[in-house]
Design a protein around this motif. Structure first.
Motif, PDB file in Angstrom:
ATOM      1  N   THR A 214     -19.257   6.975 -14.055  1.00 24.73           N
ATOM      2  CA  THR A 214     -20.597   6.655 -14.553  1.00 24.73           C
ATOM      3  C   THR A 214     -20.459   5.682 -15.712  1.00 24.73           C
ATOM      4  O   THR A 214     -19.705   5.936 -16.658  1.00 24.73           O
ATOM      5  CB  THR A 214     -21.336   7.918 -15.026  1.00 24.73           C
ATOM      6  N   LEU A 215     -21.160   4.553 -15.618  1.00 26.80           N
ATOM      7  CA  LEU A 215     -21.181   3.558 -16.681  1.00 26.80           C
ATOM      8  C   LEU A 215     -22.638   3.181 -16.943  1.00 26.80           C
ATOM      9  O   LEU A 215     -23.547   3.664 -16.271  1.00 26.80           O
ATOM     10  CB  LEU A 215     -20.345   2.334 -16.289  1.00 26.80           C
ATOM     11  N   GLN A 216     -22.841   2.307 -17.904  1.00 23.25           N
ATOM     12  CA  GLN A 216     -24.201   1.939 -18.288  1.00 23.25           C
ATOM     13  C   GLN A 216     -24.582   0.572 -17.728  1.00 23.25           C
ATOM     14  O   GLN A 216     -23.784  -0.370 -17.752  1.00 23.25           O
ATOM     15  CB  GLN A 216     -24.337   1.925 -19.815  1.00 23.25           C
ATOM     16  N   ALA A 217     -25.804   0.477 -17.251  1.00 27.82           N
ATOM     17  CA  ALA A 217     -26.391  -0.793 -16.820  1.00 27.82           C
ATOM     18  C   ALA A 217     -27.633  -1.053 -17.667  1.00 27.82           C
ATOM     19  O   ALA A 217     -28.074  -0.175 -18.426  1.00 27.82           O
ATOM     20  CB  ALA A 217     -26.768  -0.722 -15.346  1.00 27.82           C
ATOM     21  N   ALA A 218     -28.206  -2.228 -17.531  1.00 28.80           N
ATOM     22  CA  ALA A 218     -29.401  -2.556 -18.314  1.00 28.80           C
ATOM     23  C   ALA A 218     -30.527  -1.577 -18.030  1.00 28.80           C
ATOM     24  O   ALA A 218     -31.339  -1.274 -18.902  1.00 28.80           O
ATOM     25  CB  ALA A 218     -29.842  -3.986 -18.005  1.00 28.80           C
ATOM     26  N   GLN A 219     -30.550  -1.037 -16.801  1.00 27.83           N
ATOM     27  CA  GLN A 219     -31.620  -0.113 -16.428  1.00 27.83           C
ATOM     28  C   GLN A 219     -31.261   1.347 -16.655  1.00 27.83           C
ATOM     29  O   GLN A 219     -32.033   2.243 -16.295  1.00 27.83           O
ATOM     30  CB  GLN A 219     -32.028  -0.333 -14.965  1.00 27.83           C
ATOM     31  N   GLY A 220     -30.083   1.620 -17.232  1.00 29.82           N
ATOM     32  CA  GLY A 220     -29.686   2.991 -17.507  1.00 29.82           C
ATOM     33  C   GLY A 220     -28.346   3.340 -16.889  1.00 29.82           C
ATOM     34  O   GLY A 220     -27.614   2.461 -16.429  1.00 29.82           O
ATOM     35  N   ALA A 221     -28.022   4.617 -16.886  1.00 38.16           N
ATOM     36  CA  ALA A 221     -26.723   5.068 -16.362  1.00 38.16           C
ATOM     37  C   ALA A 221     -26.647   4.832 -14.855  1.00 38.16           C
ATOM     38  O   ALA A 221     -27.614   5.045 -14.120  1.00 38.16           O
ATOM     39  CB  ALA A 221     -26.528   6.551 -16.672  1.00 38.16           C
ATOM     40  N   VAL A 222     -25.476   4.368 -14.416  1.00 34.81           N
ATOM     41  CA  VAL A 222     -25.230   4.124 -12.997  1.00 34.81           C
ATOM     42  C   VAL A 222     -23.908   4.783 -12.625  1.00 34.81           C
ATOM     43  O   VAL A 222     -22.893   4.587 -13.300  1.00 34.81           O
ATOM     44  CB  VAL A 222     -25.149   2.604 -12.692  1.00 34.81           C
ATOM     45  N   SER A 223     -23.930   5.564 -11.555  1.00 36.76           N
ATOM     46  CA  SER A 223     -22.713   6.202 -11.051  1.00 36.76           C
ATOM     47  C   SER A 223     -22.367   5.626  -9.687  1.00 36.76           C
ATOM     48  O   SER A 223     -23.266   5.231  -8.930  1.00 36.76           O
ATOM     49  CB  SER A 223     -22.903   7.719 -10.915  1.00 36.76           C
ATOM     50  N   LEU A 224     -21.092   5.608  -9.380  1.00 37.33           N
ATOM     51  CA  LEU A 224     -20.680   5.175  -8.046  1.00 37.33           C
ATOM     52  C   LEU A 224     -21.334   6.066  -6.984  1.00 37.33           C
ATOM     53  O   LEU A 224     -21.771   5.589  -5.930  1.00 37.33           O
ATOM     54  CB  LEU A 224     -19.157   5.227  -7.924  1.00 37.33           C
ATOM     55  N   SER A 225     -21.445   7.360  -7.279  1.00 31.95           N
ATOM     56  CA  SER A 225     -22.019   8.309  -6.323  1.00 31.95           C
ATOM     57  C   SER A 225     -23.499   8.066  -6.063  1.00 31.95           C
ATOM     58  O   SER A 225     -24.057   8.589  -5.088  1.00 31.95           O
ATOM     59  CB  SER A 225     -21.800   9.741  -6.797  1.00 31.95           C
ATOM     60  N   ASP A 226     -24.158   7.258  -6.919  1.00 33.22           N
ATOM     61  CA  ASP A 226     -25.558   6.899  -6.667  1.00 33.22           C
ATOM     62  C   ASP A 226     -25.697   6.147  -5.348  1.00 33.22           C
ATOM     63  O   ASP A 226     -26.791   6.098  -4.769  1.00 33.22           O
ATOM     64  CB  ASP A 226     -26.112   6.009  -7.788  1.00 33.22           C
ATOM     65  N   PHE A 227     -24.598   5.542  -4.894  1.00 37.42           N
ATOM     66  CA  PHE A 227     -24.645   4.689  -3.706  1.00 37.42           C
ATOM     67  C   PHE A 227     -24.027   5.369  -2.482  1.00 37.42           C
ATOM     68  O   PHE A 227     -23.610   4.701  -1.542  1.00 37.42           O
ATOM     69  CB  PHE A 227     -23.959   3.355  -3.995  1.00 37.42           C
ATOM     70  N   GLN A 228     -23.964   6.694  -2.527  1.00 34.92           N
ATOM     71  CA  GLN A 228     -23.498   7.456  -1.363  1.00 34.92           C
ATOM     72  C   GLN A 228     -24.319   7.036  -0.153  1.00 34.92           C
ATOM     73  O   GLN A 228     -25.551   6.946  -0.227  1.00 34.92           O
ATOM     74  CB  GLN A 228     -23.688   8.948  -1.615  1.00 34.92           C
ATOM     75  N   GLY A 229     -23.646   6.752   0.951  1.00 31.72           N
ATOM     76  CA  GLY A 229     -24.348   6.278   2.138  1.00 31.72           C
ATOM     77  C   GLY A 229     -24.381   4.771   2.253  1.00 31.72           C
ATOM     78  O   GLY A 229     -24.887   4.225   3.237  1.00 31.72           O
ATOM     79  N   LYS A 230     -23.851   4.083   1.222  1.00 28.51           N
ATOM     80  CA  LYS A 230     -23.732   2.625   1.265  1.00 28.51           C
ATOM     81  C   LYS A 230     -22.262   2.236   1.109  1.00 28.51           C
ATOM     82  O   LYS A 230     -21.469   2.986   0.526  1.00 28.51           O
ATOM     83  CB  LYS A 230     -24.527   1.970   0.133  1.00 28.51           C
ATOM     84  N   VAL A 231     -21.923   1.053   1.596  1.00 28.33           N
ATOM     85  CA  VAL A 231     -20.610   0.473   1.318  1.00 28.33           C
ATOM     86  C   VAL A 231     -20.734  -0.269  -0.011  1.00 28.33           C
ATOM     87  O   VAL A 231     -21.652  -1.076  -0.206  1.00 28.33           O
ATOM     88  CB  VAL A 231     -20.170  -0.497   2.432  1.00 28.33           C
ATOM     89  N   VAL A 232     -19.835   0.020  -0.943  1.00 19.60           N
ATOM     90  CA  VAL A 232     -19.855  -0.619  -2.260  1.00 19.60           C
ATOM     91  C   VAL A 232     -18.709  -1.614  -2.358  1.00 19.60           C
ATOM     92  O   VAL A 232     -17.580  -1.315  -1.970  1.00 19.60           O
ATOM     93  CB  VAL A 232     -19.734   0.433  -3.387  1.00 19.60           C
ATOM     94  N   VAL A 233     -19.012  -2.798  -2.868  1.00 22.31           N
ATOM     95  CA  VAL A 233     -17.973  -3.774  -3.202  1.00 22.31           C
ATOM     96  C   VAL A 233     -17.882  -3.801  -4.725  1.00 22.31           C
ATOM     97  O   VAL A 233     -18.824  -4.208  -5.412  1.00 22.31           O
ATOM     98  CB  VAL A 233     -18.284  -5.174  -2.646  1.00 22.31           C
ATOM     99  N   LEU A 234     -16.758  -3.328  -5.234  1.00 30.19           N
ATOM    100  CA  LEU A 234     -16.564  -3.148  -6.678  1.00 30.19           C
ATOM    101  C   LEU A 234     -15.627  -4.218  -7.218  1.00 30.19           C
ATOM    102  O   LEU A 234     -14.602  -4.534  -6.603  1.00 30.19           O
ATOM    103  CB  LEU A 234     -15.964  -1.755  -6.928  1.00 30.19           C
ATOM    104  N   TYR A 235     -15.987  -4.765  -8.392  1.00 28.35           N
ATOM    105  CA  TYR A 235     -15.157  -5.806  -9.012  1.00 28.35           C
ATOM    106  C   TYR A 235     -15.112  -5.596 -10.519  1.00 28.35           C
ATOM    107  O   TYR A 235     -16.132  -5.300 -11.149  1.00 28.35           O
ATOM    108  CB  TYR A 235     -15.724  -7.189  -8.697  1.00 28.35           C
ATOM    109  N   PHE A 236     -13.921  -5.748 -11.109  1.00 30.20           N
ATOM    110  CA  PHE A 236     -13.744  -5.670 -12.564  1.00 30.20           C
ATOM    111  C   PHE A 236     -13.538  -7.082 -13.109  1.00 30.20           C
ATOM    112  O   PHE A 236     -12.617  -7.783 -12.675  1.00 30.20           O
ATOM    113  CB  PHE A 236     -12.521  -4.814 -12.913  1.00 30.20           C
ATOM    114  N   GLY A 237     -14.370  -7.483 -14.056  1.00 28.91           N
ATOM    115  CA  GLY A 237     -14.248  -8.825 -14.628  1.00 28.91           C
ATOM    116  C   GLY A 237     -14.998  -8.916 -15.941  1.00 28.91           C
ATOM    117  O   GLY A 237     -15.263  -7.896 -16.597  1.00 28.91           O
TER     118      GLY A 237
END
Length: 198
Positions: A46-69
């Motif tokens: 869980t990290l913070q976004a402009a709209q609030g806390a976002v967790s990877l698990s929020d996207f259960q049921g979707k394919v996520v493309v994750l990038y660190f930069g």
């Protein structure tokens, strides 16, 4: 002098011979440079976004493309995001609705949450940008076998840059890392990796 010349010739012959020997016994698939990277443990965070806390698990049921930069990155991050943008453009609307791009800034000192979201929005309106404390980022990047470090640049207007790995992680609908895609691949390769897990 003659001994030195003979020594140089022998070194060259042995070097070429050794290379030929190794090449003869290793197929291209077995060379270290072409070996696939082991998949990282990954996992929820869980990290913070402009709209609030976002967790990877929020996207259960979707394919996520994750990038660190980071947003001030001069070349690798824009290339990575352009690759992701072009890959997403190749998906059908139905495929796109099952896909989420997630950009994690490893430069919380400089990247505000609002700025991160503006940055990713430039590449695609569906992308979400997040960040957190250094302690959180270090823990998450370790689980994903990602790397970053701050590099001071004295006399530069930027003051510092960040060296970092450049992998696009394709995470399946259950939150498991399934593929690691290099940042500069043809977009069709990334699109194909996404489709494999839809």
């Amino acid at each position: 002098m003659l001994k030195q010349i003979i020594g140089v010739v022998l070194a060259v012959v042995l070097g070429v011979g050794g290379a030929w020997f190794v090449a003869g016994f290793l197929s291209p698939d077995e060379t270290l440079s072409q070996a696939p990277l082991p998949l990282p443990k990954g996992g929820d965070f869980t990290l913070q976004a402009a709209q609030g806390a976002v967790s990877l698990s929020d996207f259960q049921g979707k394919v996520v493309v994750l990038y660190f930069g980071y947003t001030a990155c001069p070349d690798i991050c824009p290339t990575s995001m352009a690759t992701l943008k072009a890959a997403l453009a190749q998906l059908t609307p139905a495929e796109l609705s099952q896909t989420q791009g997630l950009f994690v800034s490893v430069d919380p000192e400089r990247d505000t949450l609002e700025h991160i979201q503006r940055y990713v929005g430039y590449f695609h309106p569906s992308l979400i940008g997040v960040s957190g404390s250094q302690a959180e980022l270090l823990e998450i990047t370790r689980r994903y076998n990602a790397f970053y470090r701050k590099v001071e640049v004295p006399g530069s207007a930027m003051a510092y840059t960040i060296d970092h790995s450049a992998i696009l992680y394709v995470i399946d609908k259950d939150g498991q890392v399934r593929e690691q895609v290099q940042h500069a691949v043809p977009p069709a390769e990334l699109a194909a990796a996404i489709r494999r897990h839809l």
